[in-house]
Design a protein around this motif. Structure first.
Motif, PDB file in Angstrom:
ATOM      1  N   TRP A 168      66.070  38.727   2.900  1.00  0.00           N
ATOM      2  CA  TRP A 168      66.362  37.437   3.535  1.00  0.00           C
ATOM      3  C   TRP A 168      67.528  37.552   4.509  1.00  0.00           C
ATOM      4  CZ3 TRP A 168      67.819  32.274   0.576  1.00  0.00           C
ATOM      5  CH2 TRP A 168      67.614  31.191   1.441  1.00  0.00           C
ATOM      6  N   THR A 169      68.500  38.361   4.166  1.00  0.00           N
ATOM      7  CA  THR A 169      69.697  38.504   5.001  1.00  0.00           C
ATOM      8  C   THR A 169      69.355  38.917   6.421  1.00  0.00           C
ATOM      9  OG1 THR A 169      70.965  39.135   3.044  1.00  0.00           O
ATOM     10  CG2 THR A 169      71.932  39.649   5.183  1.00  0.00           C
ATOM     11  N   PHE A 170      68.335  39.764   6.568  1.00  0.00           N
ATOM     12  CA  PHE A 170      68.006  40.314   7.882  1.00  0.00           C
ATOM     13  C   PHE A 170      66.733  39.720   8.477  1.00  0.00           C
ATOM     14  CE2 PHE A 170      70.394  43.571   5.546  1.00  0.00           C
ATOM     15  CZ  PHE A 170      71.464  43.739   6.412  1.00  0.00           C
ATOM     16  N   SER A 171      66.249  38.633   7.906  1.00  0.00           N
ATOM     17  CA  SER A 171      65.042  37.985   8.434  1.00  0.00           C
ATOM     18  C   SER A 171      65.441  37.012   9.533  1.00  0.00           C
ATOM     19  CB  SER A 171      64.310  37.243   7.303  1.00  0.00           C
ATOM     20  OG  SER A 171      63.850  38.152   6.332  1.00  0.00           O
ATOM     21  N   ARG A 172      65.020  37.325  10.752  1.00  0.00           N
ATOM     22  CA  ARG A 172      65.383  36.490  11.897  1.00  0.00           C
ATOM     23  C   ARG A 172      64.159  35.958  12.630  1.00  0.00           C
ATOM     24  NH1 ARG A 172      69.432  37.102   9.524  1.00  0.00           N
ATOM     25  NH2 ARG A 172      71.484  37.805  10.253  1.00  0.00           N
ATOM     26  N   THR A 173      63.067  36.701  12.625  1.00  0.00           N
ATOM     27  CA  THR A 173      61.864  36.302  13.349  1.00  0.00           C
ATOM     28  C   THR A 173      60.887  35.618  12.404  1.00  0.00           C
ATOM     29  OG1 THR A 173      60.715  38.398  12.948  1.00  0.00           O
ATOM     30  CG2 THR A 173      62.177  38.278  14.870  1.00  0.00           C
ATOM     31  N   LEU A 174      59.865  34.989  12.987  1.00  0.00           N
ATOM     32  CA  LEU A 174      58.863  34.292  12.180  1.00  0.00           C
ATOM     33  C   LEU A 174      58.147  35.257  11.242  1.00  0.00           C
ATOM     34  CD1 LEU A 174      57.137  31.839  11.450  1.00  0.00           C
ATOM     35  CD2 LEU A 174      55.679  32.359  13.426  1.00  0.00           C
ATOM     36  N   VAL A 175      57.784  36.437  11.755  1.00  0.00           N
ATOM     37  CA  VAL A 175      57.076  37.411  10.917  1.00  0.00           C
ATOM     38  C   VAL A 175      57.946  37.844   9.739  1.00  0.00           C
ATOM     39  CG1 VAL A 175      56.059  39.719  10.851  1.00  0.00           C
ATOM     40  CG2 VAL A 175      55.627  38.221  12.813  1.00  0.00           C
ATOM     41  N   ALA A 176      59.209  38.153  10.016  1.00  0.00           N
ATOM     42  CA  ALA A 176      60.110  38.608   8.956  1.00  0.00           C
ATOM     43  C   ALA A 176      60.334  37.519   7.911  1.00  0.00           C
ATOM     44  CB  ALA A 176      61.443  39.047   9.551  1.00  0.00           C
ATOM     45  N   ILE A 177      60.516  36.284   8.368  1.00  0.00           N
ATOM     46  CA  ILE A 177      60.736  35.177   7.431  1.00  0.00           C
ATOM     47  C   ILE A 177      59.492  34.937   6.584  1.00  0.00           C
ATOM     48  CG2 ILE A 177      61.191  32.700   7.259  1.00  0.00           C
ATOM     49  CD1 ILE A 177      62.918  32.964   9.784  1.00  0.00           C
ATOM     50  N   MET A 178      58.317  34.997   7.199  1.00  0.00           N
ATOM     51  CA  MET A 178      57.083  34.830   6.445  1.00  0.00           C
ATOM     52  C   MET A 178      56.921  35.932   5.402  1.00  0.00           C
ATOM     53  SD  MET A 178      55.123  32.183   7.233  1.00  0.00           S
ATOM     54  CE  MET A 178      54.672  31.013   8.528  1.00  0.00           C
ATOM     55  N   LEU A 179      57.245  37.168   5.779  1.00  0.00           N
ATOM     56  CA  LEU A 179      57.147  38.283   4.834  1.00  0.00           C
ATOM     57  C   LEU A 179      58.121  38.111   3.677  1.00  0.00           C
ATOM     58  CD1 LEU A 179      56.723  41.354   7.214  1.00  0.00           C
ATOM     59  CD2 LEU A 179      55.028  40.405   5.639  1.00  0.00           C
ATOM     60  N   PHE A 180      59.343  37.696   3.986  1.00  0.00           N
ATOM     61  CA  PHE A 180      60.298  37.442   2.909  1.00  0.00           C
ATOM     62  C   PHE A 180      59.792  36.349   1.991  1.00  0.00           C
ATOM     63  CE2 PHE A 180      63.466  34.332   1.487  1.00  0.00           C
ATOM     64  CZ  PHE A 180      64.042  35.069   0.464  1.00  0.00           C
ATOM     65  N   ALA A 181      59.270  35.269   2.585  1.00  0.00           N
ATOM     66  CA  ALA A 181      58.777  34.150   1.781  1.00  0.00           C
ATOM     67  C   ALA A 181      57.690  34.623   0.820  1.00  0.00           C
ATOM     68  CB  ALA A 181      58.251  33.037   2.685  1.00  0.00           C
ATOM     69  N   ALA A 182      56.774  35.470   1.295  1.00  0.00           N
ATOM     70  CA  ALA A 182      55.693  35.953   0.438  1.00  0.00           C
ATOM     71  C   ALA A 182      56.225  36.862  -0.667  1.00  0.00           C
ATOM     72  CB  ALA A 182      54.650  36.697   1.280  1.00  0.00           C
ATOM     73  N   VAL A 183      57.131  37.779  -0.312  1.00  0.00           N
ATOM     74  CA  VAL A 183      57.682  38.715  -1.305  1.00  0.00           C
ATOM     75  C   VAL A 183      58.507  37.979  -2.343  1.00  0.00           C
ATOM     76  CG1 VAL A 183      59.301  40.635  -1.625  1.00  0.00           C
ATOM     77  CG2 VAL A 183      57.641  40.700   0.245  1.00  0.00           C
ATOM     78  N   TYR A 184      59.385  37.099  -1.893  1.00  0.00           N
ATOM     79  CA  TYR A 184      60.222  36.364  -2.842  1.00  0.00           C
ATOM     80  C   TYR A 184      59.379  35.440  -3.708  1.00  0.00           C
ATOM     81  CZ  TYR A 184      63.856  33.523  -4.872  1.00  0.00           C
ATOM     82  OH  TYR A 184      64.672  32.883  -5.787  1.00  0.00           O
ATOM     83  N   GLY A 185      58.399  34.804  -3.104  1.00  0.00           N
ATOM     84  CA  GLY A 185      57.518  33.951  -3.886  1.00  0.00           C
ATOM     85  C   GLY A 185      56.819  34.722  -4.985  1.00  0.00           C
ATOM     86  N   PHE A 186      56.407  35.956  -4.690  1.00  0.00           N
ATOM     87  CA  PHE A 186      55.727  36.786  -5.690  1.00  0.00           C
ATOM     88  C   PHE A 186      56.637  37.070  -6.879  1.00  0.00           C
ATOM     89  CE2 PHE A 186      54.627  40.834  -7.602  1.00  0.00           C
ATOM     90  CZ  PHE A 186      53.256  40.725  -7.772  1.00  0.00           C
ATOM     91  N   PHE A 187      57.838  37.574  -6.630  1.00  0.00           N
ATOM     92  CA  PHE A 187      58.702  37.994  -7.733  1.00  0.00           C
ATOM     93  C   PHE A 187      59.329  36.808  -8.472  1.00  0.00           C
ATOM     94  CE2 PHE A 187      58.852  41.966  -5.137  1.00  0.00           C
ATOM     95  CZ  PHE A 187      58.246  42.785  -6.083  1.00  0.00           C
ATOM     96  N   SER A 188      59.661  35.737  -7.750  1.00  0.00           N
ATOM     97  CA  SER A 188      60.172  34.553  -8.442  1.00  0.00           C
ATOM     98  C   SER A 188      59.072  33.900  -9.257  1.00  0.00           C
ATOM     99  CB  SER A 188      60.762  33.551  -7.438  1.00  0.00           C
ATOM    100  OG  SER A 188      59.765  33.075  -6.546  1.00  0.00           O
ATOM    101  N   GLY A 189      57.846  33.921  -8.745  1.00  0.00           N
ATOM    102  CA  GLY A 189      56.718  33.395  -9.499  1.00  0.00           C
ATOM    103  C   GLY A 189      56.465  34.185 -10.765  1.00  0.00           C
TER     104      GLY A 189
END
Length: 441
Positions: free
Chosen positions: A335-356
């Motif tokens: 998340w710290t280095f997510s600046r673009t739409l693609v990076a933010i979407m990828l973080f959202a998917a990865v974090y959603g997986f592990f928090s879920g």
């Protein structure tokens, strides 16, 4: 190799449960107030029509209850731009944080009521409260009204639907409990995907009030199905049990699970509250930013299913620990280095997986170290305790965001560090159950 759950089984029920690979008894059970259990209570069918109908009903109940809870980031952004635009984000976040706190804190009382009366009455009451609170939210205009309707009433309704549904599943399954609970809890992830999109589309078409009312009617219909299908296999009430029994804290592994959950719950929901605002502040349009939250919840669907399936085969604590650790690490690094739409979407998917995965596995882990008649109470005690850090996480993050002039770095570091630290306590709990790292725990 014998499972750690079988080794901690009471000798008096070992024969009855010898075919189960995931027993739900505590190493130091308390029997002073528990009635004798019938044979029905001591065996787990791990399938059958009643069991899977319970899973279906729980899935639908969580879809419309916890799914809405997961979607508060949509309301956070809408309120900041419309009804509550005169208030800072940290103040608006108190609505969602209070909602989380009431939901979590109610667990202790609702779990005790489940152990005494079963799920159906609680589901009926919870459905009525959830729908009433939703309708009151639709006509609210002032901050205090949102606090009362969405922050308190809706949260009570969600809790009264959530806890009985999941506790009932634990009475039907043992060997495949993680999988069954994962399927049911996936309902919250599916709801978390659908509701932000629904809100985004309907807010501008039919207005805020009717959008919220439509979600209320959906809750009424789906929770009605849950009332009809969710059942428990506990045949005897436990009315004589105390409302709060300190004996539940005598189990060292349960204490460590509580400690880890306190830290994890402090940081776990911060991305769900602020990922939409974070996306907009990095140049993503408002309409697209709403979909980032849906992507995060979509990742949570897979996170509630795949790890739960593996947990039944490799050990629930063995899967919970790395998933919690990676959830925190993804905040700190990704998340710290997510600046673009693609990076933010990828973080959202990865974090959603592990928090879920954490959300799906924490209940099977508690059930694994508990007697059947303690499951509802222990789950409730756990959620009541972690209600306090869950309450503080969002507002503290909002306050840091404001104090640092809109910089998200401090908020991200705080949330990620808390989740990582909590995962280490979960590792400690796993080691307390068995020091053999290759053993299925």
């Amino acid at each position: 190799m014998a499972d750690i759950e079988k080794r901690s089984m009471k000798e008096s029920v070992a024969g009855a449960l010898s075919n189960s690979s995931a027993t739900v008894v505590n190493e130091c059970p308390s029997e002073s107030h528990a009635p004798s259990l019938s044979d029905t209570d001591l065996t787990f069918p791990d399938g059958g029509a009643a069991a899977w109908l319970t899973v279906l009903g729980a899935f639908l109940a969580l879809f419309c209850s916890f799914g809405q809870l997961n979607s508060f980031g949509t309301f956070q952004t809408w309120y900041a731009e419309h009804q509550l635009s005169h208030l800072p984000p940290s103040t608006i976040a108190w609505i969602g944080s209070l909602q989380l706190w009431v939901f979590f804190f109610s667990g202790g009382f609702i779990g005790r009521l489940f152990d005494a009366h079963g799920p159906r009455l609680l589901l009926i009451i919870g459905t009525l409260i959830l729908v009433f609170g939703t309708m009151m939210t639709s006509i609210s205009t002032q901050y205090y009204q949102y606090i009362l309707s969405q922050g308190i009433l809706v949260a009570i309704g969600i809790g009264t639907v959530f806890y009985p549904s999941l506790a009932a599943i634990s009475t039907h399954f043992s060997k495949y409990r993680g999988t069954a609970l994962g399927v049911a809890i996936a309902g919250s992830g599916v709801g978390g995907v659908v509701y932000p999109i629904l809100y985004q589309q309907l807010f501008n078409k039919v207005g805020f009030a009717w959008t919220v009312r439509i979600s209320g009617f959906v809750s009424l219909a789906l929770c009605g199905v849950a009332v009809a299908t969710v059942t428990s296999r506990l045949s005897k009430p436990q009315d004589d049990a105390p409302w709060f029994d300190v004996k539940v804290f005598r189990d060292a592994s349960f204490r460590l699970v509580i400690a880890g959950s306190i830290l994890i719950s402090f940081g776990l929901f911060i991305p769900f509250f602020y990922i939409v605002d974070y996306s907009k502040d990095h140049g993503i349009s408002s309409q697209t930013a709403f979909y980032v939250l849906s992507v995060m919840n979509a990742g949570g669907i897979a996170g509630r299913l795949a790890p739960a399936y593996l947990a039944d085969r490799l050990g629930r604590f063995n899967i919970l620990v790395p998933c919690a650790f990676l959830a925190g690490l993804s905040m700190l690094v990704f998340w710290t280095f997510s600046r673009t739409l693609v990076a933010i979407m990828l973080f959202a998917a990865v974090y959603g997986f592990f928090s879920g995965a954490f959300n799906a596995l924490i209940i099977p882990c508690v059930a694994q170290i508990s007697q059947m008649r303690e499951i509802g109470t222990r789950i409730g005690v756990l959620y009541s305790i972690i209600s306090f850090p869950a309450l503080c996480g969002g507002p503290v993050a909002g306050a840091m965001l404001k104090s640092e002039g809109g910089s998200y770095l401090g908020m991200i570091m705080l949330g990620g560090a808390a989740v990582v630290a909590g995962s280490l306590f979960m590792l400690w709990a796993r080691i307390a159950l068995s020091r053999r790292l290759y053993q299925r725990v």
